[in-house]
Design a protein around this motif. Structure first.
Motif, PDB file in Angstrom:
ATOM      1  N   GLY A 601       1.133  -1.307   0.156  1.00 18.90           N
ATOM      2  CA  GLY A 601      -0.250   0.635  -0.054  1.00 18.90           C
ATOM      3  C   GLY A 601       0.496   1.415   0.484  1.00 18.90           C
ATOM      4  O   GLY A 601       0.519   2.224   0.146  1.00 18.90           O
ATOM      5  N   VAL A 602       1.833   0.854   0.198  1.00 19.23           N
ATOM      6  CA  VAL A 602       3.046   1.891   0.089  1.00 19.23           C
ATOM      7  C   VAL A 602       4.323   1.843  -0.273  1.00 19.23           C
ATOM      8  O   VAL A 602       5.131   1.018  -0.589  1.00 19.23           O
ATOM      9  N   ILE A 603       4.939   3.028  -1.032  1.00 17.81           N
ATOM     10  CA  ILE A 603       6.169   2.695  -1.572  1.00 17.81           C
ATOM     11  C   ILE A 603       7.393   3.621  -0.702  1.00 17.81           C
ATOM     12  O   ILE A 603       7.353   4.398   0.040  1.00 17.81           O
ATOM     13  N   TYR A 604       8.527   2.465  -0.101  1.00 18.82           N
ATOM     14  CA  TYR A 604      10.074   3.045   0.802  1.00 18.82           C
ATOM     15  C   TYR A 604      10.321   3.002  -0.482  1.00 18.82           C
ATOM     16  O   TYR A 604      10.972   1.835  -0.715  1.00 18.82           O
ATOM     17  N   THR A 605      11.503   4.460   0.152  1.00 19.77           N
ATOM     18  CA  THR A 605      12.541   4.605  -0.613  1.00 19.77           C
ATOM     19  C   THR A 605      13.382   5.060   0.595  1.00 19.77           C
ATOM     20  O   THR A 605      13.578   5.870   1.706  1.00 19.77           O
ATOM     21  N   ASP A 606      14.470   3.740   0.349  1.00 12.09           N
ATOM     22  CA  ASP A 606      15.447   4.047   1.318  1.00 12.09           C
ATOM     23  C   ASP A 606      16.699   4.979   0.497  1.00 12.09           C
ATOM     24  O   ASP A 606      17.117   5.246  -0.089  1.00 12.09           O
ATOM     25  N   LEU A 607      16.391   5.887   1.500  1.00 16.33           N
ATOM     26  CA  LEU A 607      18.151   6.803   1.539  1.00 16.33           C
ATOM     27  C   LEU A 607      18.786   6.582   2.215  1.00 16.33           C
ATOM     28  O   LEU A 607      20.025   8.262   2.631  1.00 16.33           O
ATOM     29  N   ALA A 608      19.247   5.755   1.559  1.00 17.15           N
ATOM     30  CA  ALA A 608      21.072   4.853   2.629  1.00 17.15           C
ATOM     31  C   ALA A 608      20.464   5.748   3.839  1.00 17.15           C
ATOM     32  O   ALA A 608      20.070   5.469   5.383  1.00 17.15           O
ATOM     33  N   MET A 609      21.901   6.496   4.606  1.00 13.84           N
ATOM     34  CA  MET A 609      22.067   7.251   5.629  1.00 13.84           C
ATOM     35  C   MET A 609      21.072   8.072   6.428  1.00 13.84           C
ATOM     36  O   MET A 609      20.644   8.794   7.520  1.00 13.84           O
ATOM     37  N   MET A 610      20.084   8.658   5.314  1.00 17.06           N
ATOM     38  CA  MET A 610      18.847   9.255   6.220  1.00 17.06           C
ATOM     39  C   MET A 610      17.938   8.593   5.612  1.00 17.06           C
ATOM     40  O   MET A 610      17.702   7.719   5.877  1.00 17.06           O
ATOM     41  N   THR A 615       5.561   6.530   0.670  1.00 14.48           N
ATOM     42  CA  THR A 615       4.670   7.903   0.378  1.00 14.48           C
ATOM     43  C   THR A 615       3.549   6.683  -0.015  1.00 14.48           C
ATOM     44  O   THR A 615       4.081   5.190  -0.428  1.00 14.48           O
ATOM     45  N   THR A 616       2.130   6.653  -0.186  1.00 12.75           N
ATOM     46  CA  THR A 616       0.814   6.056  -0.863  1.00 12.75           C
ATOM     47  C   THR A 616       1.374   5.681  -1.962  1.00 12.75           C
ATOM     48  O   THR A 616       1.949   6.353  -3.032  1.00 12.75           O
ATOM     49  N   CYS A 617       1.462   4.907  -2.566  1.00 16.33           N
ATOM     50  CA  CYS A 617       1.786   3.827  -3.762  1.00 16.33           C
ATOM     51  C   CYS A 617       0.482   4.660  -4.790  1.00 16.33           C
ATOM     52  O   CYS A 617      -0.551   4.410  -4.333  1.00 16.33           O
ATOM     53  N   GLU A 618       0.780   5.575  -5.861  1.00 15.23           N
ATOM     54  CA  GLU A 618       0.103   5.884  -7.184  1.00 15.23           C
ATOM     55  C   GLU A 618      -0.751   5.244  -7.280  1.00 15.23           C
ATOM     56  O   GLU A 618      -1.962   4.960  -7.896  1.00 15.23           O
ATOM     57  N   GLU A 619       0.214   3.726  -8.003  1.00 16.81           N
ATOM     58  CA  GLU A 619      -1.230   2.669  -8.466  1.00 16.81           C
ATOM     59  C   GLU A 619      -2.089   2.186  -8.089  1.00 16.81           C
ATOM     60  O   GLU A 619      -3.559   2.624  -8.885  1.00 16.81           O
ATOM     61  N   CYS A 620      -2.261   1.673  -6.839  1.00 17.02           N
ATOM     62  CA  CYS A 620      -3.473   1.342  -6.105  1.00 17.02           C
ATOM     63  C   CYS A 620      -4.275   2.324  -5.261  1.00 17.02           C
ATOM     64  O   CYS A 620      -4.954   2.260  -4.132  1.00 17.02           O
ATOM     65  N   GLU A 621      -3.365   3.293  -4.733  1.00 18.39           N
ATOM     66  CA  GLU A 621      -4.113   4.286  -4.098  1.00 18.39           C
ATOM     67  C   GLU A 621      -4.293   3.876  -2.799  1.00 18.39           C
ATOM     68  O   GLU A 621      -5.191   4.270  -1.905  1.00 18.39           O
ATOM     69  N   GLY A 622      -3.409   3.166  -2.405  1.00 22.22           N
ATOM     70  CA  GLY A 622      -3.461   2.659  -0.640  1.00 22.22           C
ATOM     71  C   GLY A 622      -4.508   1.606  -0.490  1.00 22.22           C
ATOM     72  O   GLY A 622      -3.732   1.450   0.516  1.00 22.22           O
ATOM     73  N   LYS A 623      -4.617   1.460  -1.986  1.00 24.38           N
ATOM     74  CA  LYS A 623      -5.899  -0.307  -1.905  1.00 24.38           C
ATOM     75  C   LYS A 623      -5.019  -1.809  -1.600  1.00 24.38           C
ATOM     76  O   LYS A 623      -5.556  -2.149  -0.933  1.00 24.38           O
ATOM     77  N   ARG A 624      -3.892  -1.791  -1.912  1.00 26.96           N
ATOM     78  CA  ARG A 624      -2.971  -2.434  -1.659  1.00 26.96           C
ATOM     79  C   ARG A 624      -2.993  -4.080  -3.059  1.00 26.96           C
ATOM     80  O   ARG A 624      -2.659  -4.842  -2.836  1.00 26.96           O
ATOM     81  N   PHE A 625      -4.029  -3.885  -3.256  1.00 28.90           N
ATOM     82  CA  PHE A 625      -4.667  -5.183  -4.456  1.00 28.90           C
ATOM     83  C   PHE A 625      -4.463  -4.760  -6.048  1.00 28.90           C
ATOM     84  O   PHE A 625      -4.163  -3.086  -6.204  1.00 28.90           O
ATOM     85  N   GLN A 626      -4.313  -5.311  -6.764  1.00 34.67           N
ATOM     86  CA  GLN A 626      -4.475  -5.408  -8.444  1.00 34.67           C
ATOM     87  C   GLN A 626      -6.065  -4.325  -9.230  1.00 34.67           C
ATOM     88  O   GLN A 626      -6.695  -4.615  -8.233  1.00 34.67           O
TER      89      GLN A 626
END
Length: 797
Positions: A601-610, A615-626
């Motif tokens: 439902g969310v996209i996790y962006t790893d920024l190394a040491m930061m 962010t909410t997934c734009e494709e499923c709008e956080g609903k988690r399903f296709q």
């Protein structure tokens, strides 16, 4: 005196540094918080109250403490930050006036088999130094007394350049450790039942393995054995040759290539030992723990007699005491033994050791021993053990954050805990406490009450001020602050009795007791008196007994009430049947998952040491399903809409009409029964409070078939108003013909019981005896025990 000096004495100008007397929070929106803005006085004791799930932990732990820790982490170099957990900034507009936060929560301490109370508090380290200095015979450095250090030795030739010539010299080395070589410092050895690992009438290709999680297409397990070249995968295991059986069960780690991939082949026994037996049983998932209990028999190591130490380490003594004897003593007795040692050469060490042991006694843990595994401590005991290191600390202007420090404490011990919290405050520290007990709320300098309800109905500050103001404020907490349960005019008659004879688990001293059946029984006594030892040691393992202990439920962001309770299973099947498709499509962890976020439902962006960003997934709008899965409906709703429902809404939805689903409705009924009607079905378990998790677990266990329910402190994490609802639930269980045994410190539960079994009179070896059995009215009238005195004061106040 000069004029200037007189002027300064009469009207000292305020220093700029003195203007930072508040912690300011503006616009906090973590979890269910609704733009919360408050000001918390520094160097005062502030208690946060409110119903379970109202947002107390979200404000205190996930906002204030989390931001303090994040800011401290940012002071380290980028290199060091790369090795530390990345903490995202809490969702809050402004946070000012923060100081260093030290969190003392209820999280269980490390459950590694080698972790004990002594190793977790550095007392073992001090004892090892003491025995290395004073022990006779002298056997070596402090590590010679450590059960985490093995004795090793080696020798070989060393090549070196010297004066232009290459020469070889023979070198040898040795390390003397205290680890028992037989059990490797665990204190227990295991015997593995091979019939529980595989079906020897089948071949590996036919699916002989019966180990949880070992699938036929897994490279790391089954395929490594099938394609290693050491075994014939098509031959039944019982027909293996002697060499094949040796390779199959005991072969040392060996590099093999499977379909061009380099893998490590290892005998089945060492592989099972590393993957299953190196972990604490209590930390395992239920089905894994059940497998280990079936397949493995644990017995006390015969070489070290469970002490974990080698014979050499046990041979060195101070007087008649070796280090294993010292660690096995009750801490209050060990403190007396240390006090009697008079050796000027180690005087500073003896003082530090004695002060630490005294802190254990002062905090109410004098009944423990240093060799007690940390995985067996309750949440309250673990929290108080963590407090030990802070009691003698020289730090000031620190923010200490406590999560219900009175959990697991008898009313007799709560005043002692209150004194410790006030001591930390009086040293110039800010103390923030999340609490439900009126006795602990009463000592607050400042109170913040959140509510008015739980979940989406909470997340607001409904009161801020003094305890007296809270009492008159009209909030739910204020209304219930002076609640006192009265004794029942009549108690139920038992339908039989469960006989316990000669109970001697841990500190129990041959207890004989008849536990009435068909009624509500409260088992009481001070912490460490033997309550859990009696019930879990003599009752819980019997047929027909359903035990709900204090072990926390575990779950990732992907787990939610629907998956944990098994509710999702009938819902998925109903969706599949109604639409003529596979049930797997309706799981966000399986085929139906959104391919962009993999069902999170969310996209996790790893920024190394930061700090990483979610962010909410734009494709499923956080609903988690296709999107294609959401085209399938049941009762006019798609699967994401069902998971977005609250428990109460879902109970109504699945009750009747085309969406009628009795299997789901039964589970939802139990969730409403325990007061969780406001939770969303798809709400991640990681966002639930301690009290919500406890009740979710209770609702799940209520589905198990059994005539006797054993509940270990079910009021943990419950607000005063929620306790009333719990008592109603216990009554309904008993009225339905069940027997309910409750281990409890809460006086409301004691007063509501039909029968009380009181253990004591003290803790550890001062307890373990039956000091009272009878009705609550008889206990109050007699006032012969500590529990009787406090219950009498409670019902009469």
């Amino acid at each position: 005196m000069s004029k200037a000096t007189r002027k300064d004495a009469q009207s000292p100008a305020p220093h700029a540094a003195d203007s930072h007397e508040l912690i300011r929070v503006h616009g906090a929106r973590v979890n269910n918080l609704k733009d919360v803005s408050i000001e918390i006085p520094k160097r005062r004791l502030t208690v946060f109250t409110g119903v379970s799930g109202s947002g107390k932990s979200s404000l205190v732990f996930n906002t204030i403490a989390a931001e303090s820790q994040r800011l401290i982490n940012e002071t380290y170099s980028a290199f060091l930050q790369g090795f530390m957990p990345t903490l995202a900034r809490p969702e809050v507009d402004v946070l000012e006036g923060l100081t260093t936060a030290i969190i003392v929560d209820q999280q269980r301490m490390g459950s590694d088999p080698r972790s004990t109370v002594g190793t977790a508090t550095d007392v073992n380290a001090m004892l090892r130094i003491l025995f290395s200095r004073l022990g006779k015979p002298h056997i070596g450095s402090p590590q010679a007394f450590s059960f985490n250090v093995a004795s090793i030795s080696g020798a070989g030739a060393v090549t070196m350049e010297r004066a232009g010539r290459t020469i070889k010299e023979r070198r040898s080395f040795s390390v003397t450790g205290g680890m028992c070589p037989r059990c490797e410092g665990r204190g227990t050895i295991n015997d593995i039942d091979l019939s529980q690992l595989y079906d020897d009438s089948k071949s590996i290709a036919e699916g002989a393995f019966t180990i949880p999680g070992w699938k036929s297409d897994s490279w790391w397990t089954v395929r490594t054995y099938a394609e290693s070249g050491f075994l014939d995968p098509n031959k039944p295991i019982r027909k293996f040759t002697k060499k094949e059986m040796q390779d199959f069960l005991y072969r040392e780690p060996t590099k093999v290539k499977v379909e061009g991939v380099n893998l490590t082949y290892e005998g089945l026994i060492p592989k099972i030992q590393k993957s299953f037996l190196s972990k604490d049983k209590e930390s395992m998932q239920p089905h894994i723990r059940a497998f280990v209990e079936r397949a493995v028999t644990f017995t006390t190591c015969p070489d070290c007699d469970g002490t974990r130490l080698s014979e050499t380490a046990r041979s060195s003594k101070i007087g008649r005491m070796n280090i294993a004897d010292a660690c096995a003593m009750q801490i209050s007795d060990l403190a007396e033994w240390v006090r009697e040692l008079a050796e000027p050469s180690v005087a500073p060490l003896l003082k530090a050791l004695h002060d630490t042991l005294d802190s254990f006694v002062e905090i109410g843990l004098g009944y423990l021993s240093l060799d007690r595994p940390t995985g067996t401590l309750s949440g309250g005991e673990a929290q108080r053990t963590k407090m030990i290191r802070h009691l003698g600390s020289s730090l000031t202007d620190v923010t200490y954050v406590f999560d219900e420090p009175t959990i697991g404490l008898h009313p007799h011990d709560i005043q002692r805990m209150n004194n410790l919290l006030q001591r930390l405050r009086d040293k110039g520290n800010t103390v923030l406490v999340v609490e439900h007990k009126p006795e602990a709320i009463a000592i607050a300098d400042h109170v913040v009450d959140l509510g008015p309800g739980a979940g989406t109905k909470g997340g607001e500050v409904v009161f801020e001020g003094t305890v007296e103001g809270l009492r008159a404020g009209g909030t739910l907490t204020g209304q219930h602050l002076d609640d006192r349960a009265s004794l029942k005019p009549s108690v139920r008659k038992p339908s039989g009795a469960l006989e316990v004879r000669g109970a001697d688990t841990h500190n129990l001293q041959g207890v004989d007791v008849d536990i009435p059946l068909g009624v509500l029984v409260a088992v009481t006594g001070v912490a460490g008196s033997g309550k859990s030892s009696l019930i879990h040691g003599s009752v819980s393992g019997q047929d027909g007994v359903v035990a709900v202990d204090q072990a926390p439920i575990r779950g990732s962001r992907r787990s939610n009430p629907a998956t944990y309770t098994g509710l999702l299973e009938p819902i998925r099947k109903a969706f599949a049947k109604a639409n003529g498709v596979k049930p797997a499509l309706f799981s966000a962890n399986s085929e139906g998952a959104c391919p962009n976020c993999n069902g999170a439902g969310v996209i996790y962006t790893d920024l190394a040491m930061m700090a990483g960003i979610e962010t909410t997934c734009e494709e499923c709008e956080g609903k988690r399903f296709q999107a294609s899965v959401l085209e399938h409906h049941f009762g006019g709703k798609d699967i994401s809409e069902v998971l977005a429902m609250s428990v109460a809404e879902a109970e109504e939805f699945f009750a009747e009409g085309e969406a009628r689903l009795p299997a789901a409705h039964k589970i939802l009924d139990r969730l409403v029964d325990v007061g969780l009607g406001y939770l969303r079905l798809g709400q991640p378990l990681t966002t639930l409070s301690g009290g919500e998790r406890q009740r979710l677990k209770l609702a799940t266990h209520m589905a198990e078939k059994g005539g006797v329910y054993v509940l270990d402190e079910p009021t943990t994490g419950l607000h005063l108003a929620d306790v009333e609802q719990l008592l109603g639930l216990l009554d309904r269980l008993v009225d339905a013909g069940k027997s309910v045994i409750v281990i409890e410190h809460h006086q409301a539960v004691m007063a509501h019981a039909d029968w009380i079994i009181d253990l004591g009179p003290g803790a550890g070896h001062d307890g373990g005896r039956l000091v009272f059995e009878g009705t609550p009215a008889d206990l109050v009238a007699a006032r012969a025990t500590l529990t009787g005195e406090h219950l009498a004061d409670y019902v009469r106040s």
